[in-house]
Design an enzyme around this catalytic site. Structure first.
Site, PDB file in Angstrom:
ATOM      1  CE1 TYR A   1      -3.898   2.221   1.526  1.00 16.42           C
ATOM      2  CE2 TYR A   1      -2.041   3.303   2.567  1.00 16.42           C
ATOM      3  CZ  TYR A   1      -3.370   3.298   2.204  1.00 16.42           C
ATOM      4  OH  TYR A   1      -4.165   4.354   2.522  1.00 16.42           O
TER       5      TYR A   1
ATOM      6  CG  ASP B   1      -8.196   8.922   5.290  1.00 13.47           C
ATOM      7  OD1 ASP B   1      -7.969   9.688   6.241  1.00 13.47           O
ATOM      8  OD2 ASP B   1      -7.335   8.624   4.450  1.00 13.47           O
TER       9      ASP B   1
END
Length: 120
Positions: free
Chosen positions: A14, A38
């Site tokens: 990631y 997020d």
């Protein structure tokens, strides 16, 4: 259940994909119906298309990630990483907690950071 090694490698992939500007490689780590929150408290982003748009925009904004500590596994289906997001003009210190399914795909990403974690 995925192994700690698998989860840690997925989080390293990631970070590496993000820094390489490869939003599609990041999306490939996620299950098709995954959820990204997020930061935690914001409306969730669900599914590959929306998650891809989220990462494409973040990468286009010039953000880069750097780990602040080793990636951590768990005795269950989660792994976490503490890192800094360097964006032109600011830094955000965050901890992401990823939940994995039995196929080793991320089903949920919860980003923990708030106003006190932003430096300008």
């Amino acid at each position: 259940m995925p192994t700690q090694d698998h989860m840690k490698q997925a989080l390293q992939t990631y970070v590496d994909a993000f820094n390489a500007g490869d939003a599609q490689a990041i999306v490939a780590l996620y299950a098709a119906d995954a959820v990204v929150e997020d930061p935690v408290g914001n409306p969730p982003i669900t599914g590959h298309a929306a998650i891809g748009e989220f990462y494409t925009n973040a990468i286009a904004g010039g953000a880069k990630l750097s780990l602040d500590a080793p990636i951590r596994g768990s005795h269950g289906d989660r792994a976490a990483m503490a890192f800094t997001v360097d964006i032109p003009g600011m830094k955000i210190r965050a901890i992401d907690v990823m939940t994995f399914d039995s196929d080793g795909k991320i089903t949920r990403m919860d980003a923990h950071w708030g106003p006190d974690d932003i430096e300008t």
